[in-house]
Design an enzyme around this catalytic site. Structure first.
Site, short mmCIF file in Angstrom:
data_model
loop_
_atom_site.label_atom_id
_atom_site.label_comp_id
_atom_site.label_asym_id
_atom_site.label_seq_id
_atom_site.Cartn_x
_atom_site.Cartn_y
_atom_site.Cartn_z
N GLU A 97 -3.96 2.14 -7.16
CA GLU A 97 -4.31 3.21 -6.24
C GLU A 97 -3.45 4.42 -6.54
O GLU A 97 -2.34 4.54 -5.98
CB GLU A 97 -4.06 2.76 -4.80
CG GLU A 97 -4.88 1.56 -4.40
CD GLU A 97 -5.22 1.61 -2.92
OE1 GLU A 97 -6.40 1.52 -2.59
OE2 GLU A 97 -4.31 1.81 -2.10
N HIS A 138 0.86 -1.20 0.00
CA HIS A 138 0.00 0.00 0.00
C HIS A 138 0.89 1.25 0.00
O HIS A 138 1.99 1.24 0.59
CB HIS A 138 -0.90 -0.01 1.24
CG HIS A 138 -1.93 1.07 1.18
ND1 HIS A 138 -1.65 2.36 1.57
CD2 HIS A 138 -3.20 1.06 0.75
CE1 HIS A 138 -2.74 3.10 1.38
NE2 HIS A 138 -3.70 2.33 0.89
#
Ligand code: PEP
Length: 253
Positions: free
Chosen positions: A161, A91
């Site tokens: 993302e 992430h």
């Protein structure tokens, strides 16, 4: 797939009330895989509560070894043991706060797969990279770096993302438009085809993250290469997470 990344939110008691509520809301969902990724401390509570439901469990990180003298870390075997099917890796907050590289993500992904834990591998460009027109090169390089040595992509999930679109709940941060996101998702699929083959590229799930919300979920999920969402702030309340799951379910009718 719609996956909730709760980040560093929710005590076990809060997680318990959330899951009691969400289970009722999503009981008729059958086409969409729902995954909750709580912090480590709430995994056990959530695992017990989702038994016999249509919700699966994921973690937000792991250390790439089965066990060892590594104070403060959690292994993939421990995550399997507590009921996880998935683990989010790479992430952007892990990359920017803890300096994780594609090589680290690759080590973790390979170890996760060895332990039969499915990785949700996050990639995405920063605002500076986007402004420099570097998005496609960055995405391709991250994918190649993270997937090195992974021969079989079955069950591996990719989450695109864009770092500039991750809101953490800040209303001033704007998500990618469905068209912008689709363009990059399609590019991700082509890079996977270059690394693997057409069948692999067609079957891999590519999630969009960077503020999927009840307001934009249906339009994002209507794009041909957006197979689901990795949802941050909007996943923190069942009332804002449910409409995203429902939009995913409808997009498959
Ligand atoms: C995320 O960081 O995974 C994310 C998608 O956050 P948000 O939904 O809050 O933009």
């Amino acid at each position: 797939m719609i996956a909730a990344n709760w980040k560093m939110h929710m005590t076990s008691a809060e997680a318990g009330s959330y899951v009691t509520d969400l289970i009722k809301r999503v009981k008729d969902i059958s086409r969409t895989e729902i995954v909750l990724c709580p912090p480590f401390t709430a995994l056990g509570t959530v695992d017990q509560m989702i038994a016999h439901s249509n919700i699966k469990l994921g973690a937000q990180n792991m250390y790439p070894a089965e066990k060892g003298a590594i104070t403060g870390e959690i292994s993939p075997l421990m995550l399997k043991d507590i009921g996880c099917s998935y683990v989010i890796l790479g992430h952007s907050e892990r990359r920017s706060i803890f300096g994780e590289t594609d090589e680290d993500v690759n080590k973790k992904a390979r170890m996760a797969m060895e332990c039969r834990l499915l990785p949700i591998i996050c990639i995405g460009e920063t605002l500076e990279q986007k402004k420099a027109g570097d998005t496609e090169r960055v995405i391709a390089s991250q994918l190649k770096g993270c997937l090195t040595g992974i021969g079989d992509m079955e069950g591996v999930v990719i989450a695109y993302e864009p770092v500039w679109a991750i809101s953490g709940g800040d209303p001033d941060i704007k998500p990618a438009t469905p068209e912008e996101a689709q363009k990059i998702h399609s590019r991700i699929r082509s890079v996977i085809q270059e690394i693997y083959d057409k069948d692999t590229a067609e079957s891999v799930l590519i999630l969009y993250g960077g503020s999927m919300k009840p307001e934009n979920a249906a339009d994002l999920l209507a794009q041909p290469d957006i197979d689901g969402g990795l949802v941050g702030s909007a996943s923190l309340k069942p009332e804002s997470f449910e409409p995203i799951i429902t939009a995913a379910e409808k997009s498959q009718e």
